[in-house]
Enzyme design. Sequence first.
Site, mmCIF file in Angstrom:
data_model
loop_
_atom_site.group_PDB
_atom_site.id
_atom_site.type_symbol
_atom_site.label_atom_id
_atom_site.label_comp_id
_atom_site.label_asym_id
_atom_site.label_seq_id
_atom_site.Cartn_x
_atom_site.Cartn_y
_atom_site.Cartn_z
ATOM 1 N N ASN A 9 0.862 -1.187 0.000
ATOM 2 C CA ASN A 9 0.000 0.000 0.000
ATOM 3 C C ASN A 9 0.897 1.235 0.000
ATOM 4 O O ASN A 9 1.486 1.573 1.028
ATOM 5 C CB ASN A 9 -0.897 -0.035 1.249
ATOM 6 C CG ASN A 9 -1.761 1.211 1.385
ATOM 7 O OD1 ASN A 9 -1.824 2.039 0.472
ATOM 8 N ND2 ASN A 9 -2.426 1.344 2.526
ATOM 9 N N TRP A 10 0.991 1.870 -1.155
ATOM 10 C CA TRP A 10 1.909 3.017 -1.274
ATOM 11 C C TRP A 10 1.305 4.308 -0.718
ATOM 12 O O TRP A 10 1.957 5.348 -0.693
ATOM 13 C CB TRP A 10 2.325 3.205 -2.748
ATOM 14 C CG TRP A 10 3.126 2.064 -3.290
ATOM 15 C CD1 TRP A 10 3.475 0.901 -2.625
ATOM 16 C CD2 TRP A 10 3.700 1.941 -4.603
ATOM 17 N NE1 TRP A 10 4.219 0.089 -3.443
ATOM 18 C CE2 TRP A 10 4.377 0.693 -4.670
ATOM 19 C CE3 TRP A 10 3.712 2.767 -5.728
ATOM 20 C CZ2 TRP A 10 5.046 0.263 -5.819
ATOM 21 C CZ3 TRP A 10 4.383 2.337 -6.877
ATOM 22 C CH2 TRP A 10 5.042 1.107 -6.919
ATOM 23 N N LYS A 11 0.053 4.275 -0.318
ATOM 24 C CA LYS A 11 -0.622 5.449 0.266
ATOM 25 C C LYS A 11 -0.417 6.691 -0.614
ATOM 26 O O LYS A 11 -0.368 6.570 -1.823
ATOM 27 C CB LYS A 11 -0.144 5.667 1.704
ATOM 28 C CG LYS A 11 -0.321 4.393 2.554
ATOM 29 C CD LYS A 11 -0.277 4.642 4.023
ATOM 30 C CE LYS A 11 -0.448 3.320 4.768
ATOM 31 N NZ LYS A 11 -0.572 3.466 6.200
ATOM 32 N N HIS A 92 -9.947 1.025 4.134
ATOM 33 C CA HIS A 92 -8.714 1.207 4.910
ATOM 34 C C HIS A 92 -9.016 2.148 6.082
ATOM 35 O O HIS A 92 -9.806 3.087 5.935
ATOM 36 C CB HIS A 92 -7.609 1.782 4.017
ATOM 37 C CG HIS A 92 -6.279 1.799 4.705
ATOM 38 N ND1 HIS A 92 -5.937 2.765 5.614
ATOM 39 C CD2 HIS A 92 -5.234 0.939 4.647
ATOM 40 C CE1 HIS A 92 -4.723 2.505 6.087
ATOM 41 N NE2 HIS A 92 -4.272 1.398 5.507
ATOM 42 N N GLU A 164 -6.080 -5.042 10.038
ATOM 43 C CA GLU A 164 -5.098 -3.995 10.287
ATOM 44 C C GLU A 164 -5.453 -3.260 11.569
ATOM 45 O O GLU A 164 -6.232 -2.296 11.545
ATOM 46 C CB GLU A 164 -5.079 -2.994 9.129
ATOM 47 C CG GLU A 164 -4.641 -3.586 7.811
ATOM 48 C CD GLU A 164 -4.016 -2.507 6.916
ATOM 49 O OE1 GLU A 164 -2.819 -2.614 6.628
ATOM 50 O OE2 GLU A 164 -4.713 -1.566 6.541
ATOM 51 N N SER A 214 2.740 -2.081 10.350
ATOM 52 C CA SER A 214 4.174 -2.143 10.650
ATOM 53 C C SER A 214 4.827 -3.468 10.266
ATOM 54 O O SER A 214 5.723 -3.948 10.959
ATOM 55 C CB SER A 214 4.425 -1.819 12.131
ATOM 56 O OG SER A 214 3.995 -0.504 12.413
ATOM 57 N N GLY A 235 2.653 -1.037 4.394
ATOM 58 C CA GLY A 235 2.573 0.322 3.859
ATOM 59 C C GLY A 235 3.993 0.851 3.700
ATOM 60 O O GLY A 235 4.626 0.691 2.659
ATOM 61 N N GLY A 236 4.525 1.433 4.773
ATOM 62 C CA GLY A 236 5.860 2.039 4.753
ATOM 63 C C GLY A 236 6.925 1.155 4.102
ATOM 64 O O GLY A 236 7.669 1.611 3.227
HETATM 65 P P1 PGA Z 1 2.306 0.374 7.651
HETATM 66 O O1 PGA Z 1 0.897 0.588 6.883
HETATM 67 O O2 PGA Z 1 2.902 -0.913 7.113
HETATM 68 O O3 PGA Z 1 3.135 1.570 7.278
HETATM 69 O O4 PGA Z 1 2.017 0.273 9.093
HETATM 70 C C1 PGA Z 1 0.022 -0.462 6.675
HETATM 71 C C2 PGA Z 1 -1.277 0.072 6.143
HETATM 72 O O5 PGA Z 1 -1.761 1.106 6.645
HETATM 73 O O6 PGA Z 1 -1.862 -0.507 5.213
#
Ligand code: PGA
Length: 254
Positions: A9-11, A92, A164, A214, A235-236
């Site tokens: 998920n590149w947000k 999300h 999540e 995370s 995500g990150g």
């Molecule tokens: P994160 O994000 O891996 O940076 O915690 C996950 C997400 O929100 O889908």
Amino acid sequence: MRKKIFVGNWKMYKSPAQAKELAKALLGLQSRHEVVVCPPYVSLPAVSAVIKKSLIKLGAQNMYFEESGAYTGEISPLMLKEVGVSHILLGHSERRTFFGETNAMINRKMKLALDYHFTPILCIGETAHEKGSHITDKVLERQLREGLKGITKSGILSSVIAYEPIWAISRGDPDHKAATPEDAEAAHRSIRSFISRLYDKEVGQKVRIIYGGSVKPENIDALMAKKDVDGVLPGGASLDAKKFIRIVNYETPA
Ligand code: PGA
């Protein structure tokens, strides 16, 4: 056997030019699992062109629940189809928290996404406060019951559930703590048992449930060692090609 799925998920990161570079860096990826990247809307065509001949699939981070119309700022399933999207994140927690998405809205999106033969990834999860109040299962059940309302057996089997926990989402902090593999497994088990009650036991066993919050190279092996964890939604860490590849190529404990 449930096919494992890894979704980046590149947000709201990666402009079209940057997204193209990141997608190129992923091209060497070898995997027998399902691998999906979800760039921002405007970067979808650029990424689509790069990954076309690779095993990587294209995902969107959201979708509107109408096919077309006077809905300023929204994107329809038809548009996503045309640029090569196959998977869509829906509900999300950032959409729920910052953009007021309700279970009812998410349910409409789920239905339309299934009508268009996408693989919707329904995101659910509890806040820190809800966890502290020991109502996690109740919160997850409500999100599932309302998010999946009217969705058939074949619909749920064409979908993925992403657990999540909101308190575990990094929000850009690479040192943020994930759920422990044990906590993730316990939540996945209750989700599976709730889905069994909502549909039947076979559906509960077949539905894929992935973990997000995370996820990183440091914790992926332990998370994937849990039998109800069918993949992850980083995500990150998905913004770094090396880290994402290491996550997809997790190591099974000897
Ligand atoms: P994160 O994000 O891996 O940076 O915690 C996950 C997400 O929100 O889908």
